[in-house]
Design an enzyme around this catalytic site. Structure first.
Site, PDB file in Angstrom:
ATOM      1  N   ASN A   1      -1.484 -13.520  -2.816  1.00 14.97           N
ATOM      2  CA  ASN A   1      -0.710 -12.876  -1.720  1.00 14.97           C
ATOM      3  C   ASN A   1      -0.898 -13.560  -0.211  1.00 14.97           C
ATOM      4  OD1 ASN A   1       0.821 -11.603   0.068  1.00 14.97           O
ATOM      5  ND2 ASN A   1       0.153  -9.066  -0.832  1.00 14.97           N
TER       6      ASN A   1
ATOM      7  N   ARG B   1       3.114 -13.713  -4.758  1.00 17.85           N
ATOM      8  CA  ARG B   1       3.880 -12.499  -4.262  1.00 17.85           C
ATOM      9  C   ARG B   1       4.692 -13.381  -3.123  1.00 17.85           C
ATOM     10  NH1 ARG B   1       2.871  -8.185   0.395  1.00 17.85           N
ATOM     11  NH2 ARG B   1       4.925  -7.039  -0.187  1.00 17.85           N
TER      12      ARG B   1
ATOM     13  N   HIS C   1       9.362  -3.788  -1.755  1.00 19.12           N
ATOM     14  CA  HIS C   1       7.983  -3.161  -2.669  1.00 19.12           C
ATOM     15  C   HIS C   1       8.404  -3.022  -4.104  1.00 19.12           C
ATOM     16  CE1 HIS C   1       6.702  -0.273   0.863  1.00 19.12           C
ATOM     17  NE2 HIS C   1       6.033  -1.356   1.079  1.00 19.12           N
TER      18      HIS C   1
ATOM     19  N   HIS D   1       6.602   5.338  -2.688  1.00 21.81           N
ATOM     20  CA  HIS D   1       5.758   4.449  -2.157  1.00 21.81           C
ATOM     21  C   HIS D   1       5.300   4.818  -0.728  1.00 21.81           C
ATOM     22  CE1 HIS D   1       3.180   0.541  -2.234  1.00 21.81           C
ATOM     23  NE2 HIS D   1       3.142   1.125  -0.852  1.00 21.81           N
TER      24      HIS D   1
ATOM     25  N   ARG E   1       6.517   1.221  11.585  1.00 20.63           N
ATOM     26  CA  ARG E   1       8.002   1.057  11.742  1.00 20.63           C
ATOM     27  C   ARG E   1       8.650   2.250  11.987  1.00 20.63           C
ATOM     28  NH1 ARG E   1       7.703  -2.215   6.335  1.00 20.63           N
ATOM     29  NH2 ARG E   1       6.328  -3.897   6.886  1.00 20.63           N
TER      30      ARG E   1
ATOM     31  N   GLY F   1       0.177   8.186  -0.712  1.00 21.73           N
ATOM     32  CA  GLY F   1       0.909   8.935  -1.955  1.00 21.73           C
ATOM     33  C   GLY F   1      -0.114   9.256  -3.009  1.00 21.73           C
TER      34      GLY F   1
ATOM     35  N   GLU G   1       0.109  -3.669  -7.658  1.00 22.98           N
ATOM     36  CA  GLU G   1       1.148  -4.811  -7.622  1.00 22.98           C
ATOM     37  C   GLU G   1       0.455  -6.114  -7.944  1.00 22.98           C
ATOM     38  OE1 GLU G   1       1.395  -2.938  -3.321  1.00 22.98           O
ATOM     39  OE2 GLU G   1       3.244  -4.114  -3.611  1.00 22.98           O
TER      40      GLU G   1
END
Ligand code: AMP
Length: 402
Positions: A7, A87, A176, A205, A238, A330, A383
């Site tokens: 990634n 990714r 995501h 998520h 964000r 989460g 992931e």
């Protein structure tokens, strides 16, 4: 066969090596940070329970990748690799599923770099570098957007004149995807093990980036992020959903440039912007206890918007079978889960406080109360594992076909 997952970000390179016959945990994994800065690179290397740290002189992605290959060679890892999975954040409309890298794929990826200017160019550089240092290995690309390719048109279109979609591909893509796809597979497995229905799921998520996804029979039918990862929930830095009129006002009245507005909405807003303190929920929970009102407001807004988003996703589904929490917040914050589910009483959803407090670990991941009409789960997202899995599937399919 071992698979290397890469990634590659603008200033970091995350990697993990998986062996599918052993377990879903990586054999080796790590993170190289501060690439391209004027300070030494920081490298964290994990092998099982063992952790090592290195520092090397400041350099760019190419030298960081060469350092990695050199260490892989010394530890005998390179010889065990059967493929590399990358990714890639934004595949646009050209990539509806993961693909093996070919010259044609590379050319199409290059054309779409502008779709995610903060991420795609770095992801692309990672593929080019990996091809140079592992020329003998098949390479696969797994897109954050691809899982959402199944959204119906009424969910992915914006209510703009058609030409903005036709000529400029302005639509909702969702992100995501690797996380929501993993959650779709794993939650289904868990629910089926308990002989429970697993048709209609909402995956939530919540990490530094946050998104929700409505999953019907294992496929994404709606999601909260849109043309960019800015849409939807309040996130670490964000803003999430905001009246576009605010951007027009900032440009007209404050003469802010597009770059400045982007910086404001992506990097200075969310938990950080509202609290004025931090984007880290742990810090804000501490500050809230000390009576810091802006931190309490940031936490309250985060929970409210996340719950609203669950409601939006439920509109895309038949009656909900399970709500699944994942991501750093989460998975690890009982306090935040309790606040979010507290806003979902209108759907009858309720938690078992003890199971929630222990993250569901003593109850197969389940944290709902006996009265809750749908199950509520905590599932750890993986992931990188999903990228490795998709890479193996693509390589096996190619080998069968040849
Ligand atoms: P991620 O981007 O998935 O790594 O998640 C990062 C977020 O998870 C940060 O806001 C952290 O504060 C939050 N986080 C991680 N562990 C905990 C915890 N034990 N309690 C509350 N928040 C946590």
């Amino acid at each position: 066969m071992n698979i290397l997952v890469i990634n590659c970000g603008s200033s970091s390179l995350k990697f993990a090596v998986f062996n599918f016959h052993d377990s879903s945990q990586p054999l080796w994994s790590g993170l190289i940070e501060r690439i391209g800065s004027q300070t030494p690179l920081r490298i964290a290397w994990t092998s099982g329970a063992q952790r090592e740290h290195f520092e090397i002189a400041h350099c760019r992605h190419r030298q960081a990748m060469e350092w990695l290959v050199d260490r892989f060679d010394k530890l005998g890892i390179t010889a065990t690799l059967g493929g590399v999975g990358h990714r890639f954040v934004h595949g646009g409309e050209n990539f509806r599923q993961s693909v093996l890298v070919t010259p044609a794929v590379l050319a199409t990826l290059e054309q779409g770099l502008g779709l995610a200017p903060l991420h795609n160019p770095a992801n692309f550089e990672g593929i080019e570098l990996a091809q140079k240092v592992f020329p003998h290995l098949p390479q696969a690309v797994v897109f954050d957007t691809a899982f959402h390719a199944t959204l119906p048109e009424h969910a992915y279109r914006y209510a703009l004149p058609e030409k903005y979609y036709d000529e400029h591909q302005i639509r909702r893509y969702g992100f995501h995807g690797t996380s929501h796809s993993f959650i779709a597979r794993r939650s289904r497995q868990i629910l089926q093990e308990y002989r429970l229905k697993a048709q209609a799921l909402v995956s939530l998520h919540l990490g530094n980036g946050c998104s929700s996804c409505a999953i019907l029979d294992g496929r994404s039918v709606d999601t909260s992020m849109g043309f960019t990862p800015l849409e939807g929930l309040v996130m670490g830095t964000r803003a999430g959903d905001i009246d576009p009129g605010v951007c027009i006002y900032l440009a007209e009245k404050l003469q802010m440039t597009a770059q400045e507005i982007s910086e404001l909405l992506n990097k200075q807003s969310g938990l950080l912007g509202v609290s004025g303190v931090s984007n880290d929920l742990r810090t804000l929970l501490e500050k809230e206890k000390e009576g810091h009102a802006p931190s309490a407001l940031a936490i309250g807004m985060f929970a409210y918007k996340a719950a609203q988003s669950v409601g939006k996703m439920m509109v895309a589904l038949p009656p909900l079978d399970a709500l699944v929490f994942t991501g750093g917040i989460g998975e690890n914050s009982p306090a935040m889960r309790a606040r979010i589910v507290g806003h979902l009483q209108c759907f009858g959803l309720a938690l078992d406080p003890d199971a929630n407090h222990t993250h569901g670990t003593r109850a197969g991941g389940f944290i709902q109360s006996a009265a809750s009409p749908a199950k509520i789960l905590v599932v750890s997202t993986q992931e990188e594992w999903l990228i490795a899995q998709e890479t193996v599937e693509l390589i096996s399919a190619r080998n069968l076909g040849s």
